[in-house]
Scaffold this motif. Structure first.
Motif, PDB file in Angstrom:
ATOM      1  N   UNK A   1       4.297  30.258 -10.492  1.00  0.00           N
ATOM      2  CA  UNK A   1       4.831  29.620 -11.698  1.00  0.00           C
ATOM      3  C   UNK A   1       4.959  30.608 -12.852  1.00  0.00           C
ATOM      4  N   UNK A   2       4.065  31.576 -12.915  1.00  0.00           N
ATOM      5  CA  UNK A   2       4.166  32.616 -13.945  1.00  0.00           C
ATOM      6  C   UNK A   2       5.450  33.420 -13.750  1.00  0.00           C
ATOM      7  N   UNK A   3       5.783  33.727 -12.492  1.00  0.00           N
ATOM      8  CA  UNK A   3       6.992  34.503 -12.193  1.00  0.00           C
ATOM      9  C   UNK A   3       8.275  33.764 -12.562  1.00  0.00           C
ATOM     10  N   UNK A   4       8.287  32.450 -12.387  1.00  0.00           N
ATOM     11  CA  UNK A   4       9.537  31.714 -12.646  1.00  0.00           C
ATOM     12  C   UNK A   4       9.601  31.114 -14.048  1.00  0.00           C
ATOM     13  N   UNK A   5       8.507  31.189 -14.790  1.00  0.00           N
ATOM     14  CA  UNK A   5       8.509  30.631 -16.149  1.00  0.00           C
ATOM     15  C   UNK A   5       9.557  31.324 -17.003  1.00  0.00           C
ATOM     16  N   UNK A   6      10.290  30.531 -17.724  1.00  0.00           N
ATOM     17  CA  UNK A   6      11.317  31.069 -18.613  1.00  0.00           C
ATOM     18  C   UNK A   6      12.651  31.311 -17.927  1.00  0.00           C
ATOM     19  N   UNK A   7      12.681  31.232 -16.602  1.00  0.00           N
ATOM     20  CA  UNK A   7      13.935  31.413 -15.875  1.00  0.00           C
ATOM     21  C   UNK A   7      14.673  30.082 -15.802  1.00  0.00           C
TER      22      UNK A   7
ATOM     23  N   UNK B   1      -4.822  26.916  -6.515  1.00  0.00           N
ATOM     24  CA  UNK B   1      -4.353  27.072  -7.901  1.00  0.00           C
ATOM     25  C   UNK B   1      -3.902  28.497  -8.201  1.00  0.00           C
ATOM     26  N   UNK B   2      -4.650  29.503  -7.748  1.00  0.00           N
ATOM     27  CA  UNK B   2      -4.315  30.898  -8.063  1.00  0.00           C
ATOM     28  C   UNK B   2      -2.955  31.287  -7.485  1.00  0.00           C
ATOM     29  N   UNK B   3      -2.723  30.919  -6.244  1.00  0.00           N
ATOM     30  CA  UNK B   3      -1.440  31.228  -5.587  1.00  0.00           C
ATOM     31  C   UNK B   3      -0.277  30.635  -6.382  1.00  0.00           C
TER      32      UNK B   3
ATOM     33  N   UNK C   1      -5.883  21.191 -15.257  1.00  0.00           N
ATOM     34  CA  UNK C   1      -6.450  20.357 -14.203  1.00  0.00           C
ATOM     35  C   UNK C   1      -7.555  21.112 -13.464  1.00  0.00           C
ATOM     36  N   UNK C   2      -7.295  22.347 -13.126  1.00  0.00           N
ATOM     37  CA  UNK C   2      -8.307  23.149 -12.446  1.00  0.00           C
ATOM     38  C   UNK C   2      -9.548  23.338 -13.318  1.00  0.00           C
TER      39      UNK C   2
END
Length: 135
Positions: free
Chosen positions: A16-22, A9-11, A123-124
Motif C-alpha cells: 500500500x505504501x508503494x501504490x499510495x498517491x498513484x 500487515x507488514x506485507x 487496526x493492527x
C-alpha cells in the motif's frame, strides 16, 4: 497469541505504501462508465483480509452499533487517524475491503489517499491480546 487466520500487515503495508498517491487507471469501453484497473496484488490483499480473523462478517450490524449509517470518505479518513475503537475500525476496514463489490472505485479512493493503509495500521496497533477469541 497465535491467530487462527492471520493477516500479514507488514506485507500489505509495503504494498500500500508503494501504490499510495498513484492514480488508478480506469478502462473505459463503448457505452460504459469504465472499470478501475487494479494491481492484481490488491485483489490478493482483499482475499487475504476477507479470510483473516480481522474481517468482520457482520460489519453492517457493527457499524449500526456505532451509529455509522453512512460514512463519507472524510469520516473514514478521520477514524483511520484517530479512532481507539478496535471493533469500529475492524468493521470499517471490512466494509472498505468488501465495498468495491458495491461501489466500483472505492479501493482507488482508499489507496490513492492512503486511507486503507492508515486503517490497517491503526487496526493492527489496536488489536487486543485476546483477539480473536473475544471478538
Amino acid at each position: 497469541m497465535r491467530k487462527e487466520h492471520p493477516f500479514d500487515f507488514a506485507k500489505w503495508d509495503d504494498f500500500l505504501t508503494k501504490i499510495e498517491g498513484q492514480t488508478v487507471r480506469w478502462e473505459v469501453g463503448v457505452g460504459t462508465q469504465g472499470h478501475p484497473q487494479y494491481d492484481p496484488q490488491m485483489f490478493d490483499l482483499a482475499r487475504e483480509f476477507e479470510w483473516s480473523d480481522y474481517y468482520d462478517q457482520n460489519y453492517d450490524r457493527t457499524l449500526k452499533q456505532y451509529d455509522h449509517s453512512e460514512l463519507a470518505e472524510e469520516q473514514i479518513s478521520e477514524l483511520a487517524r484517530t479512532s481507539d475503537n478496535f471493533r469500529d475500525l475492524r468493521a470499517i476496514t471490512s466494509v472498505v475491503i468488501h465495498g468495491e463489490r458495491r461501489l466500483e472505485g472505492m479501493w482507488a479512493a482508499m489507496t490513492e489517499k492512503g486511507i486503507l493503509r492508515q486503517l490497517l495500521r491503526r487496526l493492527q496497533a489496536l488489536t487486543p491480546d485476546d483477539f480473536p477469541e473475544q471478538y
